[in-house]
Design a protein around this motif. Structure first.
Motif, PDB file in Angstrom:
ATOM      1  N   HIS A   6    -162.318 -72.106 -71.312  1.00  0.00           N
ATOM      2  CA  HIS A   6    -161.344 -72.639 -72.251  1.00  0.00           C
ATOM      3  C   HIS A   6    -160.236 -71.624 -72.556  1.00  0.00           C
ATOM      4  O   HIS A   6    -160.499 -70.486 -72.935  1.00  0.00           O
ATOM      5  N   THR A  30    -157.100 -77.309 -86.381  1.00  0.00           N
ATOM      6  CA  THR A  30    -157.721 -77.907 -85.195  1.00  0.00           C
ATOM      7  C   THR A  30    -158.444 -76.789 -84.454  1.00  0.00           C
ATOM      8  O   THR A  30    -158.002 -76.349 -83.399  1.00  0.00           O
ATOM      9  N   LEU A  33    -162.301 -74.672 -79.784  1.00  0.00           N
ATOM     10  CA  LEU A  33    -163.262 -73.624 -79.429  1.00  0.00           C
ATOM     11  C   LEU A  33    -162.825 -72.268 -79.963  1.00  0.00           C
ATOM     12  O   LEU A  33    -163.255 -71.225 -79.469  1.00  0.00           O
ATOM     13  N   GLY A  35    -160.158 -70.491 -79.834  1.00  0.00           N
ATOM     14  CA  GLY A  35    -159.357 -69.550 -79.038  1.00  0.00           C
ATOM     15  C   GLY A  35    -158.251 -68.925 -79.878  1.00  0.00           C
ATOM     16  O   GLY A  35    -158.127 -67.691 -79.948  1.00  0.00           O
ATOM     17  N   HIS A  36    -157.451 -69.771 -80.531  1.00  0.00           N
ATOM     18  CA  HIS A  36    -156.372 -69.226 -81.364  1.00  0.00           C
ATOM     19  C   HIS A  36    -156.946 -68.489 -82.575  1.00  0.00           C
ATOM     20  O   HIS A  36    -156.434 -67.441 -82.982  1.00  0.00           O
ATOM     21  N   ASP A  53    -162.335 -78.867 -88.135  1.00  0.00           N
ATOM     22  CA  ASP A  53    -162.396 -79.730 -86.957  1.00  0.00           C
ATOM     23  C   ASP A  53    -163.138 -80.991 -87.359  1.00  0.00           C
ATOM     24  O   ASP A  53    -164.108 -80.928 -88.107  1.00  0.00           O
ATOM     25  N   ARG A  54    -162.680 -82.118 -86.842  1.00  0.00           N
ATOM     26  CA  ARG A  54    -163.368 -83.363 -87.175  1.00  0.00           C
ATOM     27  C   ARG A  54    -164.521 -83.620 -86.214  1.00  0.00           C
ATOM     28  O   ARG A  54    -165.246 -84.594 -86.381  1.00  0.00           O
ATOM     29  N   ASP A  79    -161.236 -83.858 -91.332  1.00  0.00           N
ATOM     30  CA  ASP A  79    -159.945 -84.235 -90.762  1.00  0.00           C
ATOM     31  C   ASP A  79    -158.903 -83.338 -91.431  1.00  0.00           C
ATOM     32  O   ASP A  79    -158.905 -83.197 -92.652  1.00  0.00           O
ATOM     33  N   PHE A  80    -158.030 -82.739 -90.625  1.00  0.00           N
ATOM     34  CA  PHE A  80    -157.067 -81.817 -91.249  1.00  0.00           C
ATOM     35  C   PHE A  80    -156.144 -82.535 -92.222  1.00  0.00           C
ATOM     36  O   PHE A  80    -155.534 -81.908 -93.083  1.00  0.00           O
ATOM     37  N   ASP A  99    -153.053 -77.441 -83.396  1.00  0.00           N
ATOM     38  CA  ASP A  99    -152.940 -77.555 -81.926  1.00  0.00           C
ATOM     39  C   ASP A  99    -153.596 -78.892 -81.605  1.00  0.00           C
ATOM     40  O   ASP A  99    -154.807 -78.971 -81.394  1.00  0.00           O
ATOM     41  N   GLY A 101    -154.679 -82.830 -80.500  1.00  0.00           N
ATOM     42  CA  GLY A 101    -155.232 -83.436 -79.287  1.00  0.00           C
ATOM     43  C   GLY A 101    -156.652 -82.991 -78.992  1.00  0.00           C
ATOM     44  O   GLY A 101    -157.415 -82.682 -79.895  1.00  0.00           O
ATOM     45  N   GLN A 106    -164.326 -81.223 -75.212  1.00  0.00           N
ATOM     46  CA  GLN A 106    -164.478 -82.676 -75.387  1.00  0.00           C
ATOM     47  C   GLN A 106    -164.227 -83.408 -74.070  1.00  0.00           C
ATOM     48  O   GLN A 106    -164.982 -84.296 -73.673  1.00  0.00           O
ATOM     49  N   ARG A 287    -153.285 -77.895 -69.083  1.00  0.00           N
ATOM     50  CA  ARG A 287    -153.076 -78.517 -70.387  1.00  0.00           C
ATOM     51  C   ARG A 287    -151.768 -78.023 -71.050  1.00  0.00           C
ATOM     52  O   ARG A 287    -151.178 -78.724 -71.874  1.00  0.00           O
TER      53      ARG A 287
HETATM   54  C1  LIG Z   1    -156.651 -78.788 -78.572  1.00  0.00           C
HETATM   55  S1  LIG Z   1    -158.107 -78.521 -79.417  1.00  0.00           S
HETATM   56  C2  LIG Z   1    -157.804 -77.037 -80.263  1.00  0.00           C
HETATM   57  C3  LIG Z   1    -158.054 -75.829 -79.442  1.00  0.00           C
HETATM   58  C4  LIG Z   1    -157.986 -74.543 -80.239  1.00  0.00           C
HETATM   59  N1  LIG Z   1    -156.654 -74.286 -80.734  1.00  0.00           N
HETATM   60  C5  LIG Z   1    -158.486 -73.374 -79.443  1.00  0.00           C
HETATM   61  O1  LIG Z   1    -157.729 -72.443 -79.209  1.00  0.00           O
HETATM   62  O2  LIG Z   1    -159.652 -73.379 -79.042  1.00  0.00           O
HETATM   63  C6  LIG Z   1    -157.973 -79.688 -80.673  1.00  0.00           C
HETATM   64  C7  LIG Z   1    -159.153 -79.756 -81.603  1.00  0.00           C
HETATM   65  O3  LIG Z   1    -158.694 -80.381 -82.788  1.00  0.00           O
HETATM   66  C8  LIG Z   1    -159.625 -81.311 -83.229  1.00  0.00           C
HETATM   67  N2  LIG Z   1    -158.878 -82.318 -83.960  1.00  0.00           N
HETATM   68  C9  LIG Z   1    -158.010 -83.222 -83.459  1.00  0.00           C
HETATM   69  N3  LIG Z   1    -157.510 -83.979 -84.450  1.00  0.00           N
HETATM   70  C10 LIG Z   1    -158.057 -83.526 -85.597  1.00  0.00           C
HETATM   71  C11 LIG Z   1    -157.936 -83.886 -86.964  1.00  0.00           C
HETATM   72  N4  LIG Z   1    -157.120 -84.872 -87.352  1.00  0.00           N
HETATM   73  N5  LIG Z   1    -158.618 -83.190 -87.880  1.00  0.00           N
HETATM   74  C12 LIG Z   1    -159.439 -82.163 -87.511  1.00  0.00           C
HETATM   75  N6  LIG Z   1    -159.621 -81.790 -86.231  1.00  0.00           N
HETATM   76  C13 LIG Z   1    -158.931 -82.457 -85.277  1.00  0.00           C
HETATM   77  C14 LIG Z   1    -160.301 -81.816 -81.985  1.00  0.00           C
HETATM   78  O4  LIG Z   1    -161.596 -82.283 -82.302  1.00  0.00           O
HETATM   79  C15 LIG Z   1    -160.320 -80.570 -81.105  1.00  0.00           C
HETATM   80  O5  LIG Z   1    -161.505 -79.858 -81.241  1.00  0.00           O
END
Ligand SMILES: C[S@@+](CC[C@H](N)C(=O)[O-])C[C@H]1O[C@@H](n2cnc3c(N)ncnc32)[C@H](O)[C@@H]1O
Length: 299
Positions: A6, A30, A33, A35-36, A53-54, A79-80, A99, A101, A106, A287
């Motif tokens: 990832h 969000t 995993l 990373g940020h 994270d949801r 949910d954020f 971030d 999506g 997933q 991505r």
């Molecule tokens: C693109 S990933 C984020 C990756 C992360 N920035 C990293 O560096 O690992 C998006 C994550 O946001 C979560 N997500 C998406 N919509 C959300 C929401 N409305 N509320 C909370 N989490 C959400 C997803 O379940 C997913 O795990």
């Protein structure tokens, strides 16, 4: 991509705009995993992080990855869009990151049904507590509503006729798995792989996922509510992967930065144009191709 592989998108640009050197609290809306989040915590040993994270499964994987920083991290399965109502010290928040999506965690799990290249149920829920799955949408939405979802969120053509075809197949009970839908789309659009063409299933899966998770709903209200809660000098950094999502962020920023009618601006926009990944990053992380980052600072 596996969990190990990832890669967070636009990592250096996120750090540049979130500016984690300032002591205080950083909110990762969000977490994915982490990373940020790891990059933020690594950049400043006094920074604290709130992560949301949801997806409960993803949150547990992130908790594990963050364990060496456990003392400075608070995680929420939420949910954020509920962030403004959480009990956190908003006056200490220095940065808010979104971030949006899906994560590779997933996408790569066949049983979640997010990927058209993996056999699985048509689920696509990020939060397994919610009731609506992609199968439910495909099997119960009226044809017109289904056509609108596929056109609007997937930018597919001929969606009225496609919705009619789906309505026909569902009567026969033939729309349950990711490959049921992929095969239907390949047949309907007479799919032949061609350089530069996006697979119609990629578009349809994106549309269904956005609808299942109501991804675009309330995004602008969320940004406004966050801006009202935090103090001045807080950085907002949002990465979108869909033009409708990016437009919502752009418009919310412009509205909050406006001075029309003598209003005092609440935000200063830091990115006149969205920041996108360079060729090298796209080559290493597909991505990143459609990622658009916008940043602003509260005033
Ligand atoms: C693109 S990933 C984020 C990756 C992360 N920035 C990293 O560096 O690992 C998006 C994550 O946001 C979560 N997500 C998406 N919509 C959300 C929401 N409305 N509320 C909370 N989490 C959400 C997803 O379940 C997913 O795990």
């Amino acid at each position: 991509m596996t969990e190990k592989g990832h890669l967070p998108v636009l990592p250096s640009q996120v750090l540049e705009f979130i500016d984690p050197g300032r002591d205080g609290l950083y909110v990762d809306c969000t977490l994915g995993l982490a990373g940020h989040a790891l990059a933020i915590l690594g950049a400043n040993p006094r920074a604290r992080l709130v992560g949301l994270d949801r997806d409960a499964l993803s949150l547990e994987a992130a908790r594990d990855r963050l364990r060496r920083h456990a003392g400075r991290v608070t995680l929420y399965h939420a949910d954020f869009k509920d962030l403004p109502s959480l009990d956190i010290p908003f006056d200490r928040v220095r940065g808010v990151l979104g971030d949006f999506g899906l994560s590779s965690f997933q996408l790569d799990a066949p049983e979640r049904g997010f990927s058209f290249t993996r056999e699985g149920p048509l689920d696509m829920r990020m939060d397994l507590r919610s009731k609506t799955t992609a199968a439910k949408i495909l099997n119960t939405y009226p044809e017109g509503k289904l056509a609108d979802v596929l056109a609007r969120y997937g930018e597919l053509s001929q969606t009225r006729r496609l919705a009619r075809e789906i309505a026909h197949l569902r009567k026969l009970g033939r729309l349950e798995t990711t490959s049921d839908l992929r095969v239907l789309l390949e047949r309907f659009y007479r799919w032949r792989p061609q350089k530069g063409r996006i697979h119609p299933a990629a578009k349809a899966f994106q549309a269904l996922r956005i609808e299942v998770n109501r991804e675009l709903e309330g995004l602008d209200e969320f940004i406004e509510a966050v801006v009202r809660r935090v103090g001045p000098g807080t950085r907002l950094v949002f990465i979108s992967f869909h033009s409708l999502e990016d437009r919502l962020v752009k418009r919310a920023f412009l509205r909050l930065a406006a001075t029309a009618g003598g209003a005092s601006p609440r935000l200063r926009v830091l990115t006149r144009k969205p920041v996108m990944a360079g060729e090298e990053e796209v080559a290493a992380n597909s991505r990143a191709r459609s990622a658009k980052l916008r940043a602003a600072e509260t005033v």
